[in-house]
Design a protein around this motif. Structure first.
Motif, PDB file in Angstrom:
ATOM      1  N   GLU A  14     -13.622  39.480 -15.106  1.00 24.35           N
ATOM      2  CA  GLU A  14     -12.843  38.255 -15.282  1.00 24.35           C
ATOM      3  C   GLU A  14     -12.432  37.671 -13.932  1.00 24.35           C
ATOM      4  O   GLU A  14     -12.420  36.453 -13.744  1.00 24.35           O
ATOM      5  CB  GLU A  14     -11.598  38.517 -16.141  1.00 24.35           C
ATOM      6  N   ALA A  15     -12.118  38.555 -12.990  1.00 25.34           N
ATOM      7  CA  ALA A  15     -11.742  38.107 -11.648  1.00 25.34           C
ATOM      8  C   ALA A  15     -12.897  37.385 -10.974  1.00 25.34           C
ATOM      9  O   ALA A  15     -12.704  36.352 -10.325  1.00 25.34           O
ATOM     10  CB  ALA A  15     -11.279  39.292 -10.797  1.00 25.34           C
ATOM     11  N   GLU A  16     -14.104  37.912 -11.136  1.00 22.71           N
ATOM     12  CA  GLU A  16     -15.277  37.265 -10.544  1.00 22.71           C
ATOM     13  C   GLU A  16     -15.487  35.879 -11.136  1.00 22.71           C
ATOM     14  O   GLU A  16     -15.838  34.935 -10.415  1.00 22.71           O
ATOM     15  CB  GLU A  16     -16.518  38.131 -10.746  1.00 22.71           C
ATOM     16  N   ALA A  17     -15.266  35.738 -12.435  1.00 23.38           N
ATOM     17  CA  ALA A  17     -15.403  34.430 -13.079  1.00 23.38           C
ATOM     18  C   ALA A  17     -14.378  33.441 -12.515  1.00 23.38           C
ATOM     19  O   ALA A  17     -14.699  32.266 -12.258  1.00 23.38           O
ATOM     20  CB  ALA A  17     -15.253  34.560 -14.593  1.00 23.38           C
ATOM     21  N   LYS A  18     -13.154  33.908 -12.309  1.00 24.44           N
ATOM     22  CA  LYS A  18     -12.116  33.049 -11.743  1.00 24.44           C
ATOM     23  C   LYS A  18     -12.441  32.672 -10.289  1.00 24.44           C
ATOM     24  O   LYS A  18     -12.172  31.555  -9.855  1.00 24.44           O
ATOM     25  CB  LYS A  18     -10.737  33.716 -11.812  1.00 24.44           C
ATOM     26  N   MET A  19     -13.015  33.611  -9.547  1.00 22.18           N
ATOM     27  CA  MET A  19     -13.404  33.305  -8.176  1.00 22.18           C
ATOM     28  C   MET A  19     -14.533  32.272  -8.159  1.00 22.18           C
ATOM     29  O   MET A  19     -14.552  31.386  -7.298  1.00 22.18           O
ATOM     30  CB  MET A  19     -13.821  34.568  -7.414  1.00 22.18           C
ATOM     31  N   GLN A  20     -15.442  32.357  -9.110  1.00 17.54           N
ATOM     32  CA  GLN A  20     -16.504  31.360  -9.200  1.00 17.54           C
ATOM     33  C   GLN A  20     -15.904  29.980  -9.487  1.00 17.54           C
ATOM     34  O   GLN A  20     -16.299  28.985  -8.906  1.00 17.54           O
ATOM     35  CB  GLN A  20     -17.525  31.744 -10.273  1.00 17.54           C
ATOM     36  N   GLU A  21     -14.919  29.964 -10.377  1.00 19.96           N
ATOM     37  CA  GLU A  21     -14.204  28.720 -10.683  1.00 19.96           C
ATOM     38  C   GLU A  21     -13.529  28.177  -9.426  1.00 19.96           C
ATOM     39  O   GLU A  21     -13.575  26.965  -9.156  1.00 19.96           O
ATOM     40  CB  GLU A  21     -13.170  29.011 -11.772  1.00 19.96           C
ATOM     41  N   ALA A  22     -12.914  29.057  -8.656  1.00 16.78           N
ATOM     42  CA  ALA A  22     -12.254  28.644  -7.418  1.00 16.78           C
ATOM     43  C   ALA A  22     -13.264  28.041  -6.443  1.00 16.78           C
ATOM     44  O   ALA A  22     -12.988  27.015  -5.801  1.00 16.78           O
ATOM     45  CB  ALA A  22     -11.542  29.831  -6.774  1.00 16.78           C
ATOM     46  N   LYS A  23     -14.427  28.659  -6.338  1.00 14.86           N
ATOM     47  CA  LYS A  23     -15.463  28.139  -5.437  1.00 14.86           C
ATOM     48  C   LYS A  23     -15.938  26.760  -5.880  1.00 14.86           C
ATOM     49  O   LYS A  23     -16.143  25.871  -5.060  1.00 14.86           O
ATOM     50  CB  LYS A  23     -16.644  29.114  -5.372  1.00 14.86           C
ATOM     51  N   GLU A  24     -16.118  26.588  -7.173  1.00 16.69           N
ATOM     52  CA  GLU A  24     -16.568  25.296  -7.693  1.00 16.69           C
ATOM     53  C   GLU A  24     -15.542  24.197  -7.405  1.00 16.69           C
ATOM     54  O   GLU A  24     -15.914  23.072  -7.044  1.00 16.69           O
ATOM     55  CB  GLU A  24     -16.857  25.400  -9.185  1.00 16.69           C
ATOM     56  N   LYS A  25     -14.273  24.518  -7.556  1.00 15.67           N
ATOM     57  CA  LYS A  25     -13.225  23.540  -7.261  1.00 15.67           C
ATOM     58  C   LYS A  25     -13.188  23.226  -5.762  1.00 15.67           C
ATOM     59  O   LYS A  25     -12.965  22.083  -5.367  1.00 15.67           O
ATOM     60  CB  LYS A  25     -11.857  24.032  -7.735  1.00 15.67           C
ATOM     61  N   SER A  26     -13.418  24.217  -4.922  1.00 14.33           N
ATOM     62  CA  SER A  26     -13.482  23.979  -3.478  1.00 14.33           C
ATOM     63  C   SER A  26     -14.632  23.039  -3.145  1.00 14.33           C
ATOM     64  O   SER A  26     -14.491  22.146  -2.298  1.00 14.33           O
ATOM     65  CB  SER A  26     -13.691  25.292  -2.709  1.00 14.33           C
ATOM     66  N   ILE A  27     -15.751  23.245  -3.809  1.00 11.75           N
ATOM     67  CA  ILE A  27     -16.907  22.378  -3.587  1.00 11.75           C
ATOM     68  C   ILE A  27     -16.571  20.944  -3.996  1.00 11.75           C
ATOM     69  O   ILE A  27     -16.931  19.988  -3.298  1.00 11.75           O
ATOM     70  CB  ILE A  27     -18.143  22.910  -4.338  1.00 11.75           C
ATOM     71  N   ASP A  28     -15.872  20.790  -5.124  1.00 12.71           N
ATOM     72  CA  ASP A  28     -15.453  19.447  -5.555  1.00 12.71           C
ATOM     73  C   ASP A  28     -14.615  18.766  -4.475  1.00 12.71           C
ATOM     74  O   ASP A  28     -14.852  17.595  -4.136  1.00 12.71           O
ATOM     75  CB  ASP A  28     -14.646  19.518  -6.856  1.00 12.71           C
ATOM     76  N   ALA A  29     -13.645  19.495  -3.942  1.00 11.28           N
ATOM     77  CA  ALA A  29     -12.779  18.934  -2.898  1.00 11.28           C
ATOM     78  C   ALA A  29     -13.585  18.630  -1.639  1.00 11.28           C
ATOM     79  O   ALA A  29     -13.416  17.573  -1.017  1.00 11.28           O
ATOM     80  CB  ALA A  29     -11.636  19.892  -2.582  1.00 11.28           C
ATOM     81  N   HIS A  30     -14.456  19.541  -1.270  1.00  8.93           N
ATOM     82  CA  HIS A  30     -15.262  19.372  -0.066  1.00  8.93           C
ATOM     83  C   HIS A  30     -16.201  18.178  -0.205  1.00  8.93           C
ATOM     84  O   HIS A  30     -16.438  17.437   0.763  1.00  8.93           O
ATOM     85  CB  HIS A  30     -16.052  20.648   0.230  1.00  8.93           C
ATOM     86  N   ASP A  31     -16.748  17.968  -1.398  1.00  5.22           N
ATOM     87  CA  ASP A  31     -17.628  16.818  -1.630  1.00  5.22           C
ATOM     88  C   ASP A  31     -16.892  15.495  -1.400  1.00  5.22           C
ATOM     89  O   ASP A  31     -17.442  14.564  -0.807  1.00  5.22           O
ATOM     90  CB  ASP A  31     -18.207  16.853  -3.046  1.00  5.22           C
ATOM     91  N   VAL A  32     -15.651  15.414  -1.864  1.00  6.12           N
ATOM     92  CA  VAL A  32     -14.866  14.192  -1.652  1.00  6.12           C
ATOM     93  C   VAL A  32     -14.566  14.028  -0.163  1.00  6.12           C
ATOM     94  O   VAL A  32     -14.678  12.920   0.389  1.00  6.12           O
ATOM     95  CB  VAL A  32     -13.557  14.204  -2.480  1.00  6.12           C
TER      96      VAL A  32
END
Length: 108
Positions: A36-54
């Protein structure tokens, strides 16, 4: 609210979501819930990518001649993004340490 301010708020929001997911991953890992922690970390990475894209969009726009106004709000967004990335990276290391401890304890 203009487009630049909307983009700034997107960075703040996505960075905050990333940080929150990373800390949730750490809480899960402390309970031994590594999948479950790995899934949450993947979610965190995806959100970072969203911010970085902007952020990249704003930088590219400025490079192309559209002057970006440096405001306290922009500085705040950059601060959120940088600290969320740092938190995510450190939490990833901490989860790795917890996994190692868990494995070592299981072998004893």
């Amino acid at each position: 609210m203009n487009n630049q301010e909307m983009d700034i708020f997107k960075i703040i929001s996505a960075a905050g979501d990333s940080r929150g997911s990373a800390f949730e991953a750490l809480r899960l890992a402390r309970k031994g819930k590594f999948t479950e922690a790995e899934a949450k970390m993947q979610e965190a990475k995806e959100k970072s990518i969203d911010a970085h894209d902007v952020q990249t969009k704003l930088i590219t726009s400025e490079i192309n001649g559209d002057k970006t106004e440096t405001s306290l709000l922009m500085v705040h967004a950059q601060d959120h993004l940088m600290t969320s990335i740092l938190a995510r990276d450190l939490i990833e290391e901490m989860i790795g340490m917890l996994k190692e401890q868990s494995t070592a304890a299981a072998l004893q």
